[in-house]
Design an enzyme around this catalytic site. Structure first.
Site, PDB file in Angstrom:
ATOM      1  N   CYS A 117       0.678  -0.939  -0.019  1.00 56.60           N
ATOM      2  CA  CYS A 117      -0.066   0.081   0.212  1.00 56.60           C
ATOM      3  C   CYS A 117       0.936   1.263   0.120  1.00 56.60           C
ATOM      4  O   CYS A 117       1.063   1.866   0.998  1.00 56.60           O
ATOM      5  CB  CYS A 117      -0.905   0.071   1.277  1.00 56.60           C
ATOM      6  SG  CYS A 117      -2.440  -1.155   0.984  1.00 56.60           S
ATOM      7  N   CYS A 142      -4.966  -4.024 -17.985  1.00 57.92           N
ATOM      8  CA  CYS A 142      -4.266  -4.190 -16.198  1.00 57.92           C
ATOM      9  C   CYS A 142      -3.077  -3.205 -16.668  1.00 57.92           C
ATOM     10  O   CYS A 142      -2.208  -3.293 -15.644  1.00 57.92           O
ATOM     11  CB  CYS A 142      -4.112  -5.426 -15.658  1.00 57.92           C
ATOM     12  SG  CYS A 142      -3.151  -6.505 -16.583  1.00 57.92           S
TER      13      CYS A 142
END
Length: 414
Positions: free
Chosen positions: A70, A372
């Site tokens: 993250c 993607c």
């Protein structure tokens, strides 16, 4: 110690300070921030935030700053989503492609139904599960994960016991690919040493099966080979229910999948026949079949077999014809695509330059590209545009929350 002002966020999620000696990269920083630290090989590894951005927010993960998953959790939602949209614009601009880029589709936290957990033996001898640290092979043990489906997080202690069975060989570096399905958790394990003795011992397999049963897993497989299955893992694709192949591909977040599928279906409405290329087990195929007959193709025979079996689970769909075919080596030609008025293609990260060239030569008036990787999408888009298509619009989708990764859906019309 040197002080820098962060000018922008780069494509990998690092802050970048432009200096007379070249760019300096600083993880976990934001545009406009003043940071301080020591530079090594162009990186400010442990940046001290001297003056924070007004867009900096408090991270929610207990592993923030160490876990590599993250990188942008400290950024407020609006500028973060705008940055993802800008990454798509930049990728298209490199191929001289201009189009309307819609606002980035956001996904909620706690919705990722598919995660890859790495397993290692800790210094105290116990099995640990986690994600790789930032720019390192070291594992950060997961105690909570704000992006993952809570049902996966709750299963981590049981998954840790399962992982222990696959750590008998010192060269094994297992990864547990964990997917939440309609019938429970499906776990496929890769990275287990096979060169000595042909894989896990009989005792290790027995312990793994026992751990899977104790955890009430729907299925446990080893590199696609089913070890034990209590219930067939199933997924809903539009009106159909599909038995997920062991180790099979699945979009990571249902809300992101819905955003992409709904845009593809809306774009092809009115077509009398549709092609779905790189179809997997039918993510787009079944929703598209509510609009028109579909021909579907993918290299995965297991995926195609699952798709064919799923046809019998739904009513009210148009005809589906599915084929296992390597679309890199044997792309569908204009002859194969004859009669298809719309084409949807969703290739891997490498894109689909060979198949795109065949799509460009076909007669379809509408093409929907799902990707993607904005860079390879832009390259493939250039092929279609040069063949007479117009890229009508692109929608970025934030499937992998707080990462630098961005997906997209683009609609082309001839």
């Amino acid at each position: 110690m040197e002080t820098f002002r962060i000018d922008r966020i780069g494509g990998q999620g690092d802050g970048i300070a432009e200096t007379p000696n070249g760019p300096v990269f600083a993880s976990l920083t934001l545009p406009g921030e003043t940071v301080r630290g020591r530079v090594s090989d162009g990186r400010l590894e442990t940046a001290e935030i001297v003056a924070p951005s007004a867009d900096r927010i408090a991270p929610v993960s207990p592993q923030y700053g160490d876990c590599g998953g993250c990188a942008l959790q400290h950024w407020a939602a609006e500028p973060y989503l705008d940055w993802k949209r800008e990454q798509v614009r930049l990728a298209l601009a490199r191929e001289r492609v201009e189009t309307e880029i819609e606002p980035t589709v956001a996904v909620p936290s706690g919705t990722r139904r598919r995660v890859a957990l790495h397993a290692r033996r800790g210094e105290d001898g116990r099995a640990i599960l986690g994600f790789k640290a930032r720019r390192s092979w070291r594992l950060v043990e997961v105690v909570a994960c704000p992006v993952a489906d809570p049902r996966i997080v709750q299963a981590i202690p049981a998954l840790r016991r399962l992982a222990d069975a696959f750590l008998e060989h010192p060269k094994s570096a297992p990864t547990l690919h964990v997917t939440w399905t309609l019938t429970g958790l499906d776990v496929d394990v890769t990275g287990v040493e096979r060169r000595s003795g042909g894989g896990p011992s009989g005792d290790a397999r027995s312990r793994a099966v026992a751990a899977a049963q104790a955890a009430d897993l729907a299925r446990l497989s080893l590199a696609g080979e089913t070890l034990v299955m209590a219930r067939q893992p199933k997924i809903a694709f539009g009106p159909a229910t599909v038995a997920l192949p062991a180790g099979g591909f699945l979009q990571a977040v249902p809300q992101a999948e819905d955003a992409m599928v709904s845009r593809a279906v809306a774009a092809v409405k009115g077509a009398r026949k549709v092609a779905d290329l790189f179809c997997g087990a039918g993510t787009f195929t079944f929703p598209l079949a509510t609009v028109a007959p579909v021909i579907a193709a993918d290299a995965s025979k297991a995926g195609i077999d699952a798709l064919k079996a799923g046809i019998n689970t739904a009513k009210g769909m148009k005809a589906i014809a599915a084929e296992a075919r390597d679309l890199f080596r044997r792309p569908l030609t204009p002859f194969d695509l004859k009669g298809c008025e719309a084409i949807v293609f969703d290739p891997p990260r490498a894109g689909a330059v060979e198949q795109t060239a065949q799509i460009a030569a076909a007669k379809a008036g509408v093409v929907v590209g799902v990707s993607c990787n904005p860079q390879t999408f832009a390259r493939d888009a250039r092929v279609l545009i040069d063949a007479g298509f117009r890229l009508e619009r692109v929608t970025p989708v934030d499937q992998f929350l707080w990462s630098a990764h961005v997906e997209l859906v683009g609609v082309f019309r001839r």
